[in-house]
Structure formats: C-alpha cells, structure tokens
Design an enzyme around this catalytic site. Sequence first.
Site: not given
Ligand code: ACM
Length: 625
Positions: A196, A270, A347, A483
């Site tokens: 990420d 991400h 996203e 997290t």
């Molecule tokens: C997500 O919660 N962005 C998959």
Amino acid sequence: MKNILLIITSLLTSFLFAQNNTVALIPQPANAMMKEGFFILDNECAINYTPEAKKSALILAETISTMTGIKPIIGKNGVRNIFLEVNKVSNQQTGEEGYNLVVEEKKITIKANTETGIFYGIQTLLQLIPTEAIWSKQQSGSTNIPAIEITDYPRFRWRGAMLDVSRHFFTKEEIKTHIDQLSHYKFNTLHLHLTDDHGWRIEIESLPKLTDIGAWRVERQGQFGERENPKPGEPKHYGGFYTHNDIREIVEYAKEKYVTIVPEIDIPGHCMALLAAYPNLSCTKDSSIQVNPGTHFSEWFSDGSFKMLVDNTLNPSDENVYEFLDKVFTEIAMLFPGEYIHVGGDECYKGYWSENQACKVLMENLNLQDVNGLQVYFMKRVNDIIISKGKKMIIWGEDGDFPAGSTVMSWKGLQRGIEASTLGHFVVMTPTQHCYLDYQQGESSIEPPVYASLRLKETYHFEPVPKNANEKYILGGQANLWTENIPTFSTVQYMMYPRAWAIAEVLWSPKDSRNWETFTQKTEKHFIRAKAMGINYSSAIYDPIITVKHQQGKLIVTLESEAHNVEMHYSIDGTMPSVFSDKYNTPIVIPNGNITFRCASYRNDKKIGNLITLTYNDLQKRADQ
Ligand code: ACM
C-alpha cells in the site's frame, strides 16, 4: 502429599466446571447433543489414530500439553482413549471439512473424511476442555470433558480474515500466532494486504528496490492521516518485509493449520511505496515521492468521491508497467500455492490519468468514453497476467466491469457482490457495515480514533447471502482488519476479538443455528479462555452504548448494553460512579451547565468494562450529529 493436592485440585476443577456446565463452542456446530457424564482427560489417556491422522494426533497431544500441562500418551492403548480416524468410506454429510466428534466416558472419537476435518474436530474438542484446566495448568493433572455428540461441517468454503501488514508491519512470528488463533475458530483463509502507500512488504528478487526503498518509512507517532511529511534526508527506520524464505515458512505453517494465504498486491492505486522505489511507473513520474508515514494526502467528499494530492497510481498507458507487474506476479505466483492472487483495484484516483497525454491517446485508441474505462482496461491486462501464471484474480471490484473469470470481494456494501454473483462471478462478501474490524467496536471516546463504528452485534448479524444474490456464487465472507490505527499485534487481537468470533460463527454455522443471546454468553466464556491463553480481546460489549438527543431544550441520554445481566450506574454530580450511584432505568435528563456525565456497567456489584466520561460539550456534540 502431591497426589492429595492433585486430587483436591482435580475435584475443584470438576466442581467449577459443574458450576459452569454449559459448553461454549464458537463457531456453533451444525448439530450438538449433550450427553450424561464426562471423559477424564489425564496423563493415562492415549491418542490413537489412523495413519493419515498422525500429524493431527501430534498436534492434539502438543496442544493439550501446552494448554493444560496434561500429557496424553501417543499411539498406545491408554486407560481412556482418543481415536482420530480418517473415514474409509466417505461420509456425505460431513464433506471436505466436517467431522463427527463423540465424547463418552471411556473414549473420544473424531472421524472425518479428510485430515482437515480431523483438525476441525480437534479444535472443537479443545474448546470442550474447561477453562479452569487452562488456568490451573501444570497443577491438576486431570480435567473432565463433558460427554457430547457432534456432527459438524461449514456453511461456507471461504472463511477469511484480511490483515493489513502495510500500514503497520507484523513479524513472521506474529503472523503465525494469528494463524493459530484464526484456525482455532475455523477460519481457513488469511488474506495478507502486502502493499500500500505506507509500505511494500514482500521481497521481489527481480525488483530489489521494492523492499530496499519501499519497505521503509520515516518514524512518526500520532494520528494516522495527520502526520508530518518526511524531512529531506531524514532516515527511514519504520518498516520491514517478508523475504522469500519468510513467506515459504508462513505458507507452510498456514498449511499445517489448513489455512490458505491469499496475497494482495494492491494496484493500480495505493502504490506510493512502489512508486517511491520506481517513480517512472506513474503518470507524473514524480521522483520526490516517498513511502508515506501517515500524512494527509487525500481529500474525501461527502458523495464518496476523493482526490489524491499525491499521484499514487500506476500509469495504465505505459507498457513498462505491465512488464513490471509480470515480474512481480511471477514471484508471487511461485511463492503462494493457493489458487487466488488479490490485485486490489480499490480507490484508484484517476485525476492524473485524465491529464496525461499517453493516457488520452490510449483512451482514443480504445474508444473509451472516460478514464474509468482505463481502469477496466488495466484490470483486464492484469487479469491476463494472473491467468498466465496459472492463478485466478480476485479484486475489490468496487466499480466498472468485472474482468472475465475474476472473483469479487464486495466491500462497499453487498450490492456489488449481488451484481457480480448474478453475472456468474464468484464473490466473497466483506461489507464495511459488518466486516470492517478496524472500525470502533465500543464507546468512541476510548476506542482507537477511527471514523466509523461496528459493534459486535452488527458483526454477528452479517448475512453473506443477501436477497437477490445468486447463492451458488457466494464463496463466503471475510473479516477485514486495516491497520492505520493498529501499531501492535496485541491491538490486532483487541480489534479482532470478539468480532472475529462472530464472523467465524456466521461463516461456519448453519444460518438458523445463530442466536445473538447465546452468542454473547459464549463470548463471555471465550473472554476467560482468551485471557487464560494470553490472547488480547476487547470487552467493549460491557460498555454502555450512549445515545444523546435534544428534547425541549435539554439533552437526553439513553444507555443500552450488548451484554446481558448487567446494571449500568451513572453520575452527573462530578463523583465517580459506583454501585451506589444512580442505576440506569429510563433516559436521563441532563441539567444544563458544566456537567460531567460518567457511567459504567456492573455485574454482581463489580464493575465490568470501562468507565466512560463525557463532558456536557461532548454530549451536546453527539446530540447535534
Ligand atoms: C478498501 O477498504 N479500500 C478495500
């Protein structure tokens, strides 16, 4: 003397268990019938097994010994015996993962069609061991397992839990402990969110910068999303990653516990950690990009749309991107034997794509109406790569077409999952409103600072097969743990339990066997077990649920509880609440003024759960929301 002590402790253990005689199995078995009597488990018991169940026998002996200090004999006839038997003739009812467990006075039998079934039978048997035997470890030398007859099998084949190891890194040993606990509750899938914006956590040997650079960020404390940007030249100490050997070890360990690891490489959004290492793969080619330590880099709007202030996406028009991904997925496919690779797809901000000349040309060539079509194109290209590695692609699938043959993880509610299932795509349901375990589970003033709430009860009321879905394509469901606000493994456990127990029951037990009242009672018993086993959990179910509203110029406070058999006491006069303070019966009218409201729950005159303290202003803000 020692023997007398043992006998006394043993009698005491039996007495305590008799006092507390209901078994508390999570997940609830498909069929369970209590019988008269009990099996005495002590050092004179033996574990016998058919050859295929040898590994399970060793696991059972070792676990009984670590849990209780009792050391059963293995492979010989004992005074009392535990038999583990893989069926010679397949039992249709118990299937691939189910089992039959019978506890009688002289013997315990676990039968299953597979070793997996034997493993799950063992997990149930372990839960039949009274908690007192765990507490009195090494002392009693004996405990009583209540007689019972169980036939059990799962409702769903995908019983998943996702752990985000990017926002915070968890060690190989912590992942193994996590696997132990998940498999004990009959989860069979651990989805690792490996990459990420905040860290790339898996070694890719052909692309070493991914971990040399992408796995490390500057150290910051404080609220994630509001942290300070890295300073020029500042050392990057926070992070870590799993080497190929680490991954092999984790995968092997998981296999022993019948858990499949699903790796996620989150693309095309991400990707800040990836781009910190290989900036040329974005549209902006911004070489100043860094692994993000939790700064404010995105704006979110009330209609659900968002803007990334930093370009964290891969460039879908750049062939180098696909060559790069081919290398990544070659190694991922080699390391993870499971059938699925998760490629994210969530996203993805497309603002930088729409300004990019090469993207515009590609859109024209492909005759695409808008940049959303570019993501569909990108996901299709990635799907081809994944298929070429002999794997299946799973995606968050929040918008756009579903690539052919892809499996969809429905997270923004259930609707996308319903749509995907009716189009013949397999679906894992993981809607935020039931499955996002990073959300607060209790009173917001004392929980980690997250913007949303998800109480145990809402988790328990998750139904993975909603109306209008094509049931045939619903593989199951998953608990997700992001997290950002979870810096340590003990906090992982705190956020997981008891809500993951609720999801375990949703995913394993027959729908009509689910019962919220019984589940909360079982949960309380599992709290005691968890404490005895050194597992952290949240006792938020004891904390009063506080609702505030305006009424005729006053603030009115209502208290509710998820737990049964509790009294809630409160004060508004500045004193600490106790059992002698006002007991909550009806909504409380708060006098105007500089008031501090305090409350807590009590059972048998003892405080359970947390003290909650809210000022008049806090109450007013809640009423205004
Ligand atoms: C997500 O919660 N962005 C998959």
